[in-house]
Design a protein around this motif. Structure first.
Motif: not given
Length: 292
Positions: A21-37
């Motif tokens: 079974r497969t799944e495809e997703r799109w995402g992004c590590l935004t600068p704001e999320l990078a700051g949270m990490m």
């Protein structure tokens, strides 16, 4: 009848149907999320990080780039999204990320659009000292806009919740490590990492649930956070991010004790043995970093 078909499952008649079974997703590590990490995993010895758009995406931080925007009504009691969409709905109440292995080709960037294709490789029942369990192995390929990509394998384990907490066998900490660094673990750190990764699993922030329902003695320190900290130490002590990285959880780590980051570089300089350890001297996670 295959071994998988004969294994006790409540809502899945044939687990092998999920293989492939497969799944495809799109995402992004935004600068704001990078700051949270960065705020979630930083400690006094951490390397300085450029979390602006276009900066290098620290390795393993792509784990925060694909949050599951599941409505609250579709979360299970544990806070995980309900099973049955991509992952098989096996008849176990506990689900954890047990191990993983990654190979990096080039470097992803903060703010670039990412594509992740996931495939269920195997569904494997096992029995051990803690009882019956099932391992679901998922292959991911994460691609960036400029051709860089990550090949990843995740091993997810399904378990029954015991009547009382019975810890696994303790493995001793690394012998004569090149470094042994202590990172403070607090409720605030666990909350920040859960927020940055959009992880609602209650064992990381809900102490009554963790103790009364899942029978843990304290809040559980995230496995992915431990892996990210070990990856960062490997880069900090060599000056170069690893090309390959693998890890495996061997004992739960909890919020009521600090985390020790240990590492030992091989004489050839090509591999590093890593581990998180407790103050008492046993391992929570083992890992290996490799350079070409």
């Amino acid at each position: 009848m295959s071994r998988v078909e004969s294994f006790a499952m409540a809502t899945l008649r044939d687990a092998e149907d999920w293989i492939g079974r497969t799944e495809e997703r799109w995402g992004c590590l935004t600068p704001e999320l990078a700051g949270m990490m960065s705020a979630a995993v930083s400690h006094p010895l951490s390397l300085p990080r450029d979390t602006r758009r276009g900066g290098l995406l620290p390795r393993l931080w792509h784990w925060a780039a694909f949050p599951e925007f599941v409505p609250l009504a579709q979360l299970g009691q544990d806070g995980h999204p309900e099973l049955g969409d991509f992952l098989p709905p096996l008849a176990f109440r506990r689900r954890m990320w047990a191990a993983g292995a990654l190979t990096f080709h080039g470097s992803l960037r903060i703010g670039e659009r990412l594509r992740r294709k996931s495939t269920i490789r195997s569904v494997t029942p096992k029995s051990g000292a803690t009882g019956d369990m099932v391992f679901v192995t998922v292959d991911h390929q994460v691609e960036g806009e400029t051709g860089s990509f990550v090949e990843e394998r995740q091993d997810i384990v399904y378990l029954h919740i015991p009547e009382v907490f019975t810890p696994p066998k303790r493995l001793p900490e690394l012998e004569n490590p090149d470094f042994d660094e202590t990172v403070a673990i607090t409720e605030a750190r666990l909350f920040r990492f859960s927020a940055a990764t959009f992880n609602a699993h209650r064992i990381h922030y809900d102490l009554p649930y963790a103790q009364q329902v899942e029978k843990y003695p304290a809040l559980v320190t995230h496995g992915p956070m431990q892996a990210i900290m070990l990856m960062e130490t490997a880069k900090r002590h060599t000056g170069v991010p690893p090309r390959r990285f693998s890890f495996r959880g061997v004992h739960p780590m909890f919020h009521n004790h600090d985390l020790r980051l240990q590492g030992k570089l091989a004489p050839n300089g090509k591999t590093m043995e890593l581990g998180t350890a407790t103050p008492e001297g046993y391992l929570g996670m083992t890992a290996q970093a490799e350079w070409d």
